[in-house]
Design a protein around this motif. Structure first.
Motif, PDB file in Angstrom:
ATOM      1  N   LEU A 103      32.056   4.531  72.486  1.00 23.01           N
ATOM      2  CA  LEU A 103      33.323   5.233  72.361  1.00 23.01           C
ATOM      3  C   LEU A 103      33.627   5.448  70.878  1.00 23.01           C
ATOM      4  O   LEU A 103      33.215   4.641  70.039  1.00 23.01           O
ATOM      5  N   PRO A 104      34.357   6.497  70.541  1.00 19.41           N
ATOM      6  CA  PRO A 104      34.593   6.810  69.127  1.00 19.41           C
ATOM      7  C   PRO A 104      35.518   5.832  68.406  1.00 19.41           C
ATOM      8  O   PRO A 104      35.479   5.744  67.183  1.00 19.41           O
ATOM      9  N   ASP A 105      36.310   5.065  69.146  1.00 18.44           N
ATOM     10  CA  ASP A 105      37.273   4.175  68.491  1.00 18.44           C
ATOM     11  C   ASP A 105      36.739   2.764  68.257  1.00 18.44           C
ATOM     12  O   ASP A 105      37.480   1.882  67.828  1.00 18.44           O
ATOM     13  N   VAL A 106      35.469   2.533  68.530  1.00 16.90           N
ATOM     14  CA  VAL A 106      34.868   1.222  68.258  1.00 16.90           C
ATOM     15  C   VAL A 106      33.838   1.373  67.139  1.00 16.90           C
ATOM     16  O   VAL A 106      33.209   2.417  67.005  1.00 16.90           O
ATOM     17  N   HIS A 107      33.718   0.338  66.351  1.00 13.64           N
ATOM     18  CA  HIS A 107      32.844   0.401  65.181  1.00 13.64           C
ATOM     19  C   HIS A 107      31.878  -0.779  65.185  1.00 13.64           C
ATOM     20  O   HIS A 107      32.085  -1.750  65.893  1.00 13.64           O
ATOM     21  N   THR A 108      30.829  -0.663  64.408  1.00 12.54           N
ATOM     22  CA  THR A 108      29.750  -1.660  64.240  1.00 12.54           C
ATOM     23  C   THR A 108      28.920  -1.860  65.510  1.00 12.54           C
ATOM     24  O   THR A 108      28.199  -2.842  65.622  1.00 12.54           O
ATOM     25  N   ILE A 109      28.998  -0.922  66.445  1.00 13.38           N
ATOM     26  CA  ILE A 109      28.227  -1.037  67.696  1.00 13.38           C
ATOM     27  C   ILE A 109      26.732  -1.058  67.408  1.00 13.38           C
ATOM     28  O   ILE A 109      25.995  -1.862  67.980  1.00 13.38           O
ATOM     29  N   PHE A 110      26.262  -0.171  66.521  1.00  9.15           N
ATOM     30  CA  PHE A 110      24.828  -0.139  66.229  1.00  9.15           C
ATOM     31  C   PHE A 110      24.373  -1.499  65.706  1.00  9.15           C
ATOM     32  O   PHE A 110      23.326  -2.004  66.123  1.00  9.15           O
ATOM     33  N   SER A 111      25.142  -2.100  64.817  1.00  9.35           N
ATOM     34  CA  SER A 111      24.803  -3.438  64.295  1.00  9.35           C
ATOM     35  C   SER A 111      24.758  -4.461  65.418  1.00  9.35           C
ATOM     36  O   SER A 111      23.836  -5.292  65.482  1.00  9.35           O
ATOM     37  N   ASP A 112      25.738  -4.424  66.311  1.00  2.92           N
ATOM     38  CA  ASP A 112      25.767  -5.363  67.441  1.00  2.92           C
ATOM     39  C   ASP A 112      24.515  -5.209  68.304  1.00  2.92           C
ATOM     40  O   ASP A 112      23.898  -6.198  68.712  1.00  2.92           O
ATOM     41  N   ILE A 113      24.146  -3.966  68.581  1.00  3.23           N
ATOM     42  CA  ILE A 113      22.969  -3.704  69.412  1.00  3.23           C
ATOM     43  C   ILE A 113      21.709  -4.211  68.724  1.00  3.23           C
ATOM     44  O   ILE A 113      20.877  -4.888  69.329  1.00  3.23           O
ATOM     45  N   MET A 114      21.550  -3.885  67.446  1.00  4.45           N
ATOM     46  CA  MET A 114      20.342  -4.314  66.737  1.00  4.45           C
ATOM     47  C   MET A 114      20.266  -5.829  66.622  1.00  4.45           C
ATOM     48  O   MET A 114      19.194  -6.413  66.792  1.00  4.45           O
ATOM     49  N   ASN A 115      21.389  -6.478  66.355  1.00  5.47           N
ATOM     50  CA  ASN A 115      21.384  -7.945  66.300  1.00  5.47           C
ATOM     51  C   ASN A 115      20.919  -8.530  67.631  1.00  5.47           C
ATOM     52  O   ASN A 115      20.096  -9.445  67.668  1.00  5.47           O
ATOM     53  N   TYR A 116      21.420  -7.979  68.721  1.00  2.00           N
ATOM     54  CA  TYR A 116      21.020  -8.443  70.048  1.00  2.00           C
ATOM     55  C   TYR A 116      19.514  -8.204  70.269  1.00  2.00           C
ATOM     56  O   TYR A 116      18.798  -9.110  70.709  1.00  2.00           O
ATOM     57  N   CYS A 117      19.060  -7.004  69.968  1.00  5.06           N
ATOM     58  CA  CYS A 117      17.662  -6.654  70.233  1.00  5.06           C
ATOM     59  C   CYS A 117      16.694  -7.497  69.403  1.00  5.06           C
ATOM     60  O   CYS A 117      15.668  -7.958  69.914  1.00  5.06           O
ATOM     61  N   PHE A 118      17.020  -7.724  68.129  1.00  5.47           N
ATOM     62  CA  PHE A 118      16.110  -8.486  67.278  1.00  5.47           C
ATOM     63  C   PHE A 118      16.112  -9.979  67.594  1.00  5.47           C
ATOM     64  O   PHE A 118      15.188 -10.679  67.202  1.00  5.47           O
ATOM     65  N   ILE A 119      17.088 -10.452  68.341  1.00  3.66           N
ATOM     66  CA  ILE A 119      17.022 -11.821  68.852  1.00  3.66           C
ATOM     67  C   ILE A 119      15.928 -11.918  69.915  1.00  3.66           C
ATOM     68  O   ILE A 119      15.279 -12.946  70.063  1.00  3.66           O
ATOM     69  N   HIS A 120      15.687 -10.806  70.619  1.00  6.24           N
ATOM     70  CA  HIS A 120      14.746 -10.798  71.738  1.00  6.24           C
ATOM     71  C   HIS A 120      13.365 -10.256  71.399  1.00  6.24           C
ATOM     72  O   HIS A 120      12.419 -10.467  72.161  1.00  6.24           O
ATOM     73  N   ASP A 121      13.229  -9.547  70.309  1.00  6.55           N
ATOM     74  CA  ASP A 121      11.915  -9.030  69.887  1.00  6.55           C
ATOM     75  C   ASP A 121      11.983  -8.711  68.394  1.00  6.55           C
ATOM     76  O   ASP A 121      12.995  -8.184  67.919  1.00  6.55           O
ATOM     77  N   SER A 122      10.909  -8.997  67.695  1.00  7.51           N
ATOM     78  CA  SER A 122      10.881  -8.740  66.249  1.00  7.51           C
ATOM     79  C   SER A 122      10.276  -7.383  65.924  1.00  7.51           C
ATOM     80  O   SER A 122      10.176  -7.012  64.757  1.00  7.51           O
ATOM     81  N   ASN A 123       9.859  -6.649  66.945  1.00  8.14           N
ATOM     82  CA  ASN A 123       9.175  -5.371  66.756  1.00  8.14           C
ATOM     83  C   ASN A 123       9.880  -4.314  67.616  1.00  8.14           C
ATOM     84  O   ASN A 123       9.735  -4.310  68.836  1.00  8.14           O
ATOM     85  N   ILE A 124      10.662  -3.445  66.965  1.00 10.75           N
ATOM     86  CA  ILE A 124      11.490  -2.476  67.682  1.00 10.75           C
ATOM     87  C   ILE A 124      11.135  -1.059  67.237  1.00 10.75           C
ATOM     88  O   ILE A 124      10.996  -0.785  66.043  1.00 10.75           O
TER      89      ILE A 124
END
Length: 171
Positions: free
Chosen positions: A104-125
């Motif tokens: 949604l346009p009114d939320v921020h830092t979503i990309f960072s949240d997603i990447m933090n989550y993904c890199f906890i589960h795999d080091s190669n994205i």
């Protein structure tokens, strides 16, 4: 008290919220000059259900409201088998792919949240994006992804391909 964001596996009961997020993301794309990505009903409910069936569709909730969606899929990604005008950073190890990032346009830092989550589960994205998606390209570079070359989707559409691999330091 700060709003807590929760990342969890998406379920069919989330579909209305997910599609609202997708529609909002398309509006963001159009306003930023990206008129050719996510057209003709893509991503559809069918695509989202396919993510869910693979247990690879995720929502981000804030105050019990769905504010973002993404797919986090294990390799192999068939459209990544051939890369043109470049090469993958690591073409040997398994990887995960992140697709269909939307918020949604009114939320921020979503990309960072997603990447933090993904890199906890795999080091190669790996991730790809449309040439006109300047917002995504900016986020990818900001978060340390390296441009690797061009891939083509099943329908023949071109995408810019990126990869980031983190390395654990053993002491």
């Amino acid at each position: 008290m700060e709003n807590q964001r929760i990342i969890r596996i998406a379920t069919p009961a989330d579909m209305v919220g997910i599609m609202q997020v997708m529609d909002a993301a398309k509006q963001i794309m159009r306003k930023s000059g990206n008129f050719y990505q996510w057209t003709e009903g893509y991503p559809s409910e069918t695509v989202i259900i396919e993510d869910m069936e693979k247990e690879a569709g995720y929502v981000i909730e804030e105050c019990k409201r769905i504010v973002a969606y993404f797919a986090f899929l294990p390799s192999p990604e068939p459209t990544y088998d051939k890369i043109y005008d470049g090469e993958w950073i690591d073409d040997e190890q398994p990887y995960h792919v992140v697709h269909r990032i939307a918020s949604l346009p009114d939320v921020h830092t979503i990309f960072s949240d997603i990447m933090n989550y993904c890199f906890i589960h795999d080091s190669n994205i790996r991730i790809d994006t449309h040439r006109e998606n300047m917002i995504m390209q900016h986020n990818l570079v900001k978060h340390g992804f390296i441009y690797c070359g061009i891939i083509y989707l099943v329908n023949g559409d071109e995408r810019l391909a990126y990869q980031k691999k983190t390395y654990m330091i053993v002491t």
